[in-house]
Write a protein that holds these residues in place. Structure first.
Motif, PDB file in Angstrom:
ATOM      1  N   VAL A 116     -12.897  22.132  17.512  1.00  0.00           N
ATOM      2  CA  VAL A 116     -13.366  23.509  17.594  1.00  0.00           C
ATOM      3  C   VAL A 116     -12.159  24.434  17.499  1.00  0.00           C
ATOM      4  CG1 VAL A 116     -14.580  25.228  18.977  1.00  0.00           C
ATOM      5  CG2 VAL A 116     -15.324  22.842  19.042  1.00  0.00           C
ATOM      6  N   GLY A 117     -12.279  25.461  16.710  1.00  0.00           N
ATOM      7  CA  GLY A 117     -11.208  26.439  16.580  1.00  0.00           C
ATOM      8  C   GLY A 117     -11.447  27.358  15.404  1.00  0.00           C
ATOM      9  N   ARG A 118     -10.639  28.396  15.304  1.00  0.00           N
ATOM     10  CA  ARG A 118     -10.798  29.342  14.201  1.00  0.00           C
ATOM     11  C   ARG A 118     -10.126  28.846  12.928  1.00  0.00           C
ATOM     12  NH1 ARG A 118     -12.954  33.810  16.359  1.00  0.00           N
ATOM     13  NH2 ARG A 118     -12.635  34.183  18.600  1.00  0.00           N
ATOM     14  N   LEU A 119      -9.138  27.946  13.071  1.00  0.00           N
ATOM     15  CA  LEU A 119      -8.375  27.485  11.915  1.00  0.00           C
ATOM     16  C   LEU A 119      -8.779  26.075  11.524  1.00  0.00           C
ATOM     17  CD1 LEU A 119      -4.809  28.732  12.964  1.00  0.00           C
ATOM     18  CD2 LEU A 119      -6.489  29.901  11.501  1.00  0.00           C
ATOM     19  N   ASP A 120      -8.637  25.769  10.247  1.00  0.00           N
ATOM     20  CA  ASP A 120      -8.888  24.436   9.731  1.00  0.00           C
ATOM     21  C   ASP A 120      -7.906  23.460  10.396  1.00  0.00           C
ATOM     22  OD1 ASP A 120      -9.044  22.069   8.296  1.00  0.00           O
ATOM     23  OD2 ASP A 120      -9.263  23.074   6.347  1.00  0.00           O
ATOM     24  N   PRO A 121      -8.400  22.436  11.113  1.00  0.00           N
ATOM     25  CA  PRO A 121      -7.492  21.499  11.788  1.00  0.00           C
ATOM     26  C   PRO A 121      -6.525  20.803  10.838  1.00  0.00           C
ATOM     27  CG  PRO A 121      -9.738  21.198  12.562  1.00  0.00           C
ATOM     28  CD  PRO A 121      -9.813  22.124  11.378  1.00  0.00           C
ATOM     29  N   LEU A 184     -16.946  26.261  21.950  1.00  0.00           N
ATOM     30  CA  LEU A 184     -17.555  26.840  20.763  1.00  0.00           C
ATOM     31  C   LEU A 184     -17.462  28.365  20.832  1.00  0.00           C
ATOM     32  CD1 LEU A 184     -20.651  24.494  20.602  1.00  0.00           C
ATOM     33  CD2 LEU A 184     -18.832  24.612  18.881  1.00  0.00           C
ATOM     34  N   LEU A 185     -17.305  28.988  19.668  1.00  0.00           N
ATOM     35  CA  LEU A 185     -17.009  30.417  19.606  1.00  0.00           C
ATOM     36  C   LEU A 185     -18.293  31.243  19.574  1.00  0.00           C
ATOM     37  CD1 LEU A 185     -14.106  30.186  16.979  1.00  0.00           C
ATOM     38  CD2 LEU A 185     -13.993  30.011  19.481  1.00  0.00           C
ATOM     39  N   LEU A 186     -18.949  31.334  20.719  1.00  0.00           N
ATOM     40  CA  LEU A 186     -20.163  32.140  20.839  1.00  0.00           C
ATOM     41  C   LEU A 186     -19.796  33.616  20.879  1.00  0.00           C
ATOM     42  CD1 LEU A 186     -22.333  30.329  23.541  1.00  0.00           C
ATOM     43  CD2 LEU A 186     -22.631  30.258  21.070  1.00  0.00           C
TER      44      LEU A 186
END
Length: 551
Positions: A116-121, A184-186
């Motif tokens: 989970v994150g904003r950037l591609d792992p 998770l980015l709710l």
């Protein structure tokens, strides 16, 4: 043209009304998703199933055409709203696609990892040099999949996915691990416990279920933990003492669990009995996350534990049956649902075997569900009582076990644990040691369980429920002959009340010495001298009840 527009508008209005009706049906007055939809939720691992994809479906009550359900032929929905039912207009659900290993096609993909994150792992370097690409899903979810022909060792593949809540979240199940440390980015969910993904890889054996046994020194220590009142998330302290603790900052669950862990490490009990209200239902919209917090502490220390329920455990997201399913699946848990044909969930017993390799029971613990609130408030206000069929089950079980217990060459002893105190706890003629700080909230209907405990030779019963009562009371028969010790565990959790004059949270210990057929009990406080014991007393000696010392 105008007529068609009117008809179209009326049709859309009708659809929206129907959708709104069904949506409201599943909400309570506080606009929370009603728990019956998830009362029986329990993520299961089915042998041979492999996760092929994971995604999230979002929907809004403002859009009658939006749906949080995907094709059921492909997707299994994890029945936990990621918003925990706290946003009436916004909902989101995790969906998992799985296949049997033998049904996988050559072009099927297998999930190897999740993040989970904003950037591609792939670009962060956190997950190493990945040959496989990461695929983006909603709410910051990333899924790494590989082609079926590259599957290799199935132990590395993801076989089950779940979601837990709260920044203090832990995983207690064998073979499970958190999928990274980011929730998770709710959007618009700052006041909601954050959802975290957890995954299981490969196939796993059943959980460890040790058989309790008297150690070689002949002493067996039981720690009773009453009324933890854990939440989803860190919770809020109530009636914390002292006010100066941590500069007045107090999160309920971390402080409660730190206390629990410290006493476990210092006392090193052989068994822990949790006597109800482990979960503070009103503040636990995901009871599973709360259960894992106390269970993980015990599992980590390899301490067997047995639990029963209180009146608050099932006021949140999960009914008693679903919570017991979870407890039964966890390592070191001796908890059992008990017979289906008697009232309540959690009517069972635990046998503690004699030292060495003997198969004879030296000590038997009976645990019964004392239910919640009175089923007949007009006749009997307040709380429920032990039912007739439970008493009959207990009598039959005790009589059956006695035949085997007579084979034990020393003195066999029986103890019992419940959550709500018996009516006899109110008796002002009882001789007590400890504090009687609040009114005894026992049921007003007396079903006679105390008398049956005495009849069957049970030496002591201990309960929780009244947080700041922590005494042991000796109940006597008409001829003043000692009949039964009735104890309180004392409230342990900062998520529950503890008023009535500066009450320090506490737990109760029972040291059972089979060499002398002696039971000694004391309490440990959360705050103050870590070596202190309070109200230490012998309640049984040579297998007989002992009168309390005069003050």
């Amino acid at each position: 043209m105008v007529t068609r527009r009117i008809v179209r508008a009326l049709v859309q209005l009708a659809i929206a009304s129907v959708c709104s009706f069904f949506f409201i049906v599943f909400l309570d007055r506080k606009f929370r998703v009603l728990p019956k939809a998830i009362h029986n939720y329990m993520p299961q691992h089915n042998h041979g199933l492999i996760v092929t994809d994971v995604t999230i479906a979002q929907c809004s009550a403002m859009n009658p055409f939006a749906s949080c359900k995907l094709d059921p032929e492909k997707w299994q929905r994890i029945e936990k709203d990621l918003y925990l039912g706290k946003k009436w207009a916004s909902h989101a659900y995790l969906h998992v696609a799985r296949k049997k290993e033998e049904d996988l096609l050559a072009d099927d993909k297998i999930v190897l990892d999740m993040s989970v994150g904003r950037l591609d792992p792939t670009n962060t370097g956190i997950h190493g040099d990945d040959e496989e690409t990461w695929e983006a899903r909603p709410l910051g979810l990333w899924v790494k999949r590989t082609s079926n022909h590259k599957l290799g060792d199935s132990k590395e593949t993801v076989t089950t996915v779940d979601v837990l809540f709260g920044d203090d979240v832990v995983e207690a199940r064998d073979g499970w691990s958190m999928a990274g440390g980011t929730p998770l980015l709710l959007s618009g969910a700052d006041d909601i416990p954050a959802p975290y993904l957890t995954i299981r890889r490969g196939t796993q054996k059943g959980p460890v279920k040790p058989q309790p046994r008297i150690p070689e020194n002949g002493k067996f220590k039981i720690m009773q933990i009453a009324d933890l009142h854990l939440s989803t998330g860190v919770g809020r302290c109530r009636d914390a003492v002292p006010d100066s603790y941590n500069d007045g900052e107090c999160d309920a669950d971390p402080r409660t669990l730190d206390f629990m862990a410290r006493i476990l490490d210092e006392e090193k009990p052989n068994l822990v009995v949790l006597t109800g209200d482990q979960v503070n239902g009103e503040t636990a919209p995901d009871a599973q996350s709360a259960i894992f917090k106390f269970a993980q502490i015990l599992i980590k220390r390899k301490i067997p534990y047995a639990a029963i329920f209180g009146n608050h455990d099932d006021e949140g997201s999960l009914a008693r049956g679903a919570q017991m399913n979870i407890l039964e699946s966890l390592p070191y848990s001796l908890s059992r649902a008990g017979p289906d044909d008697i009232d309540g969930v959690g009517n069972y017993y635990v046998e503690v075997l004699a030292r060495g390799k003997s198969d004879h029971s030296a000590l038997t613990l009976y645990l019964l569900d004392s239910h919640s609130y009175s089923p007949n408030e007009r006749a009997y206000r307040g709380y429920d009582w032990i039912k007739a069929n439970q008493i009959e089950w207990f009598k039959n079980t005790a009589n059956r076990l006695k035949k085997k217990h007579k084979e034990y060459t020393h003195t066999h002893m029986d103890l019992a644990f419940i959550h709500i105190p018996l009516p006899e706890y109110r008796d002002s003629h009882n001789r007590i040691k400890g504090d009687w700080r609040e009114g005894v909230t026992a049921p007003y209907f007396n079903s006679g369980f105390r008398d049956v405990l005495v009849e069957q030779g049970v030496l002591m019963v201990s309960c929780g429920h009244d947080h700041v009562n922590d005494y042991c009371a000796l109940s006597v028969d008409g001829d003043q002959k000692p009949a039964l010790w009735m104890c309180y565990g004392g409230g342990a959790g900062f998520g529950g009340y503890a008023g009535y004059g500066g009450y320090h949270r506490r737990v109760r210990l029972f040291d059972v010495d089979m060499n002398q057929a002696r039971i000694r009990t004391w309490k440990r406080l959360e705050y103050g001298d870590v070596e202190s014991r309070i109200d230490e007393q012998i309640i049984v000696d040579a297998g007989k009840l002992v009168l309390p010392a005069e003050h």
